[in-house]
Design a protein around this motif. Sequence first.
Motif, PDB file in Angstrom:
ATOM      1  N   ARG B  11      43.781  35.308  39.065  1.00  0.00           N
ATOM      2  CA  ARG B  11      42.463  34.456  39.217  1.00  0.00           C
ATOM      3  C   ARG B  11      42.593  33.839  40.427  1.00  0.00           C
ATOM      4  NH1 ARG B  11      38.431  34.741  35.292  1.00  0.00           N
ATOM      5  NH2 ARG B  11      38.315  35.085  33.599  1.00  0.00           N
ATOM      6  N   ARG B  12      43.686  32.843  40.560  1.00  0.00           N
ATOM      7  CA  ARG B  12      43.507  32.547  41.944  1.00  0.00           C
ATOM      8  C   ARG B  12      43.991  33.445  42.934  1.00  0.00           C
ATOM      9  NH1 ARG B  12      48.416  31.667  44.111  1.00  0.00           N
ATOM     10  NH2 ARG B  12      49.859  32.234  42.541  1.00  0.00           N
ATOM     11  N   TYR B  14      42.200  36.071  43.765  1.00  0.00           N
ATOM     12  CA  TYR B  14      41.518  36.311  43.771  1.00  0.00           C
ATOM     13  C   TYR B  14      40.693  35.046  44.458  1.00  0.00           C
ATOM     14  CZ  TYR B  14      36.407  38.952  42.399  1.00  0.00           C
ATOM     15  OH  TYR B  14      35.912  39.607  42.606  1.00  0.00           O
ATOM     16  N   LEU B  15      40.351  34.275  43.659  1.00  0.00           N
ATOM     17  CA  LEU B  15      39.528  33.495  44.383  1.00  0.00           C
ATOM     18  C   LEU B  15      40.531  33.111  46.546  1.00  0.00           C
ATOM     19  CD1 LEU B  15      39.403  30.039  42.498  1.00  0.00           C
ATOM     20  CD2 LEU B  15      37.524  31.618  43.403  1.00  0.00           C
ATOM     21  N   GLU B  16      41.507  33.634  46.319  1.00  0.00           N
ATOM     22  CA  GLU B  16      42.105  33.656  47.503  1.00  0.00           C
ATOM     23  C   GLU B  16      41.595  34.521  48.579  1.00  0.00           C
ATOM     24  OE1 GLU B  16      46.313  31.844  49.498  1.00  0.00           O
ATOM     25  OE2 GLU B  16      46.489  31.925  47.396  1.00  0.00           O
ATOM     26  N   TYR B  18      39.569  37.139  48.416  1.00  0.00           N
ATOM     27  CA  TYR B  18      37.736  37.842  47.919  1.00  0.00           C
ATOM     28  C   TYR B  18      37.166  38.309  49.814  1.00  0.00           C
ATOM     29  CZ  TYR B  18      33.427  38.918  46.381  1.00  0.00           C
ATOM     30  OH  TYR B  18      32.615  39.880  46.056  1.00  0.00           O
ATOM     31  N   GLY B  19      37.849  36.713  50.405  1.00  0.00           N
ATOM     32  CA  GLY B  19      36.417  36.713  51.059  1.00  0.00           C
ATOM     33  C   GLY B  19      37.385  37.498  52.175  1.00  0.00           C
ATOM     34  N   ALA B  20      38.488  37.234  52.620  1.00  0.00           N
ATOM     35  CA  ALA B  20      39.339  38.121  53.493  1.00  0.00           C
ATOM     36  C   ALA B  20      38.938  39.752  53.128  1.00  0.00           C
ATOM     37  CB  ALA B  20      40.790  37.493  53.509  1.00  0.00           C
ATOM     38  N   LEU B  22      37.279  41.222  51.654  1.00  0.00           N
ATOM     39  CA  LEU B  22      35.370  42.082  51.781  1.00  0.00           C
ATOM     40  C   LEU B  22      34.949  41.999  53.638  1.00  0.00           C
ATOM     41  CD1 LEU B  22      32.571  42.051  50.560  1.00  0.00           C
ATOM     42  CD2 LEU B  22      32.287  39.919  50.532  1.00  0.00           C
ATOM     43  N   ALA B  23      35.716  40.540  54.504  1.00  0.00           N
ATOM     44  CA  ALA B  23      35.415  41.108  55.580  1.00  0.00           C
ATOM     45  C   ALA B  23      35.755  42.663  55.993  1.00  0.00           C
ATOM     46  CB  ALA B  23      36.119  39.692  56.287  1.00  0.00           C
ATOM     47  N   HIS B  36      31.729  45.876  48.874  1.00  0.00           N
ATOM     48  CA  HIS B  36      32.296  45.190  47.426  1.00  0.00           C
ATOM     49  C   HIS B  36      32.914  45.773  46.851  1.00  0.00           C
ATOM     50  CE1 HIS B  36      29.680  41.643  48.238  1.00  0.00           C
ATOM     51  NE2 HIS B  36      29.744  41.863  49.305  1.00  0.00           N
ATOM     52  N   ALA B  40      36.321  45.782  44.769  1.00  0.00           N
ATOM     53  CA  ALA B  40      36.678  45.431  43.285  1.00  0.00           C
ATOM     54  C   ALA B  40      37.678  46.497  43.015  1.00  0.00           C
ATOM     55  CB  ALA B  40      35.676  45.717  42.422  1.00  0.00           C
ATOM     56  N   PHE B  43      41.023  44.405  44.087  1.00  0.00           N
ATOM     57  CA  PHE B  43      41.323  44.235  43.024  1.00  0.00           C
ATOM     58  C   PHE B  43      41.891  44.313  41.367  1.00  0.00           C
ATOM     59  CE2 PHE B  43      39.977  40.715  45.878  1.00  0.00           C
ATOM     60  CZ  PHE B  43      40.521  39.380  46.699  1.00  0.00           C
ATOM     61  N   ALA B  60      49.406  38.884  50.776  1.00  0.00           N
ATOM     62  CA  ALA B  60      48.171  39.624  51.154  1.00  0.00           C
ATOM     63  C   ALA B  60      48.768  40.853  52.530  1.00  0.00           C
ATOM     64  CB  ALA B  60      47.744  38.293  52.782  1.00  0.00           C
ATOM     65  N   TYR B  64      46.268  44.170  52.014  1.00  0.00           N
ATOM     66  CA  TYR B  64      45.711  44.830  52.872  1.00  0.00           C
ATOM     67  C   TYR B  64      46.191  46.502  52.704  1.00  0.00           C
ATOM     68  CZ  TYR B  64      43.436  41.001  55.893  1.00  0.00           C
ATOM     69  OH  TYR B  64      43.075  39.852  55.349  1.00  0.00           O
TER      70      TYR B  64
END
Lengths: 191, 176
Positions: B11-12, B14-16, B18-20, B22-23, B36, B40, B43, B60, B64
Motif C-alpha cells: 500500500r505504501r 502504491y501511494l508512492e 502510482y503518480g510516476a 501513471l505519468a 490506468h 494496475a 502493481f 523505482a 519502470y
Amino acid sequence: VSDPNCGDVLGHGVKSPDPFDLLSEINPVDLEDLAGLVSSAAAHDALERIVGERPDRDSDRSRRPRRLRQRPVLPRSPMQRALIFAAIPIAGLGFAFAASQYQTRSSSITVSCYSGASLKTPAITVHVRAGSPISVCGRELRAVEGGSPTSRPRLHACLLPDNSVGVVPSPDFRICQELGLRPLRTEPRRG
Amino acid sequence: MNRDEAELRFRRLYLEHYGALLAYALRRLPDAAEAHDAVADTFLVLWRRLEVAPGDDGIAPWLYGVIRRVLANQHRASKRRARLAERFAGIAAEFSETEESSERRFHARMVLQALQELNERDREILLLAAWERLSTAEIAEMYDCSENAAALRLHRARKRLTALVRKKTGQPDKSK
C-alpha cells in the motif's frame, strides 16, 4: 551556421536548441497534475482489487492435482462429529472478530501530519487507505489551523523509521533528508 | 514478511509510485484508460512478486522495467509504433498551444519526429532520462547493466537524436 559563443545558429539567425534539452522541456505530463489521481475512485478500486487477490504461492497450491487435496473431512465417530459441528459457530465468531481486527490494521497506512518542520512539533495522526498523504494532511491541517493553502509552506512526505509516513510543512524541498528521513516520491523530481 | 507486513508495504509503494507510473504510461499512450490499466497491471506484478522485488531504494527502476514490459506486451511492434506516433502528434500539438516561439515549436516537432525514427532502445533511454528524470544509476539498475554502460548508451542515443534533428532541419552533422 555555427557561433562559438551562442551555440548553433540557423541560416535565418535563430539559435538552435539542444534536442535533448528541448525534449526535457516538452515533457507532456506534469506529476503535480496527477497528484490527486492516486486518491481517485479508480485508483482506490484497483488497489483493493489487487490486494484482494491471493498471492501466487496460494494459486500454485490450488493448481495441485485434485487427487492430492481430496481427503476425508469428517471423522466416522458420531461423538467426534457432534463436537466438530458445535465448534463451527464458535470458530466462525472468532474468525469474524480476527478479520475485523485485521481489516483495521492492514487496510490503511498511518500518516502523521506535523504542524511544523520538525518531528517534535504537534502532529495529527490519520489513517489513509489510498489517498495522497500530502493532500490528506493538507486538508487536516487546514481544518485545524484554518487559512488558505497558499499561506502555508509546501508539504513534504517522508518515510518514518516505523515504516509509517510523516508529512511536514517546509519551504525546503530537502527537508526529509535534513530530518534524517527518506523522502516519499509523491512529488515531481527536479532535474 | 507475513501477509500483514506485505500488504502494508504494498500500500505504501502504491501511494508512492502510482503518480510516476501513471505519468510514464500517459506519456506513451494516446488513451488514458489504457494508461490506468497498464499501471494496475504493473502493481499486480509487484503484488505477486513482492517477496522477490528489490528493497525501497531499488524499487523505482524495477517498476519502470515492469511497466515497460507491460506496454510492450499490449500491442505488436507495428501497432505500438502507430500508437506512439499518435501520442507524439498529440504532444506536439499540446506543446504548440503553450509555446509562443514558432522556432521552438518547429524544433519540438522535429525532435518528436526524430525520436520516432530512432530505434526503440535509444528512444526509451532518452525518454527515461528526459521525462522520467531517471539518473544513469537508476537506468543502469533498470537495464541490469553497469552505470558506465548506461551513461554511454544515453550519450550515444543523444548523439543519434541530435544527428537526426540536424538532418531534418538542414544543419550539417558535426558528429561526422
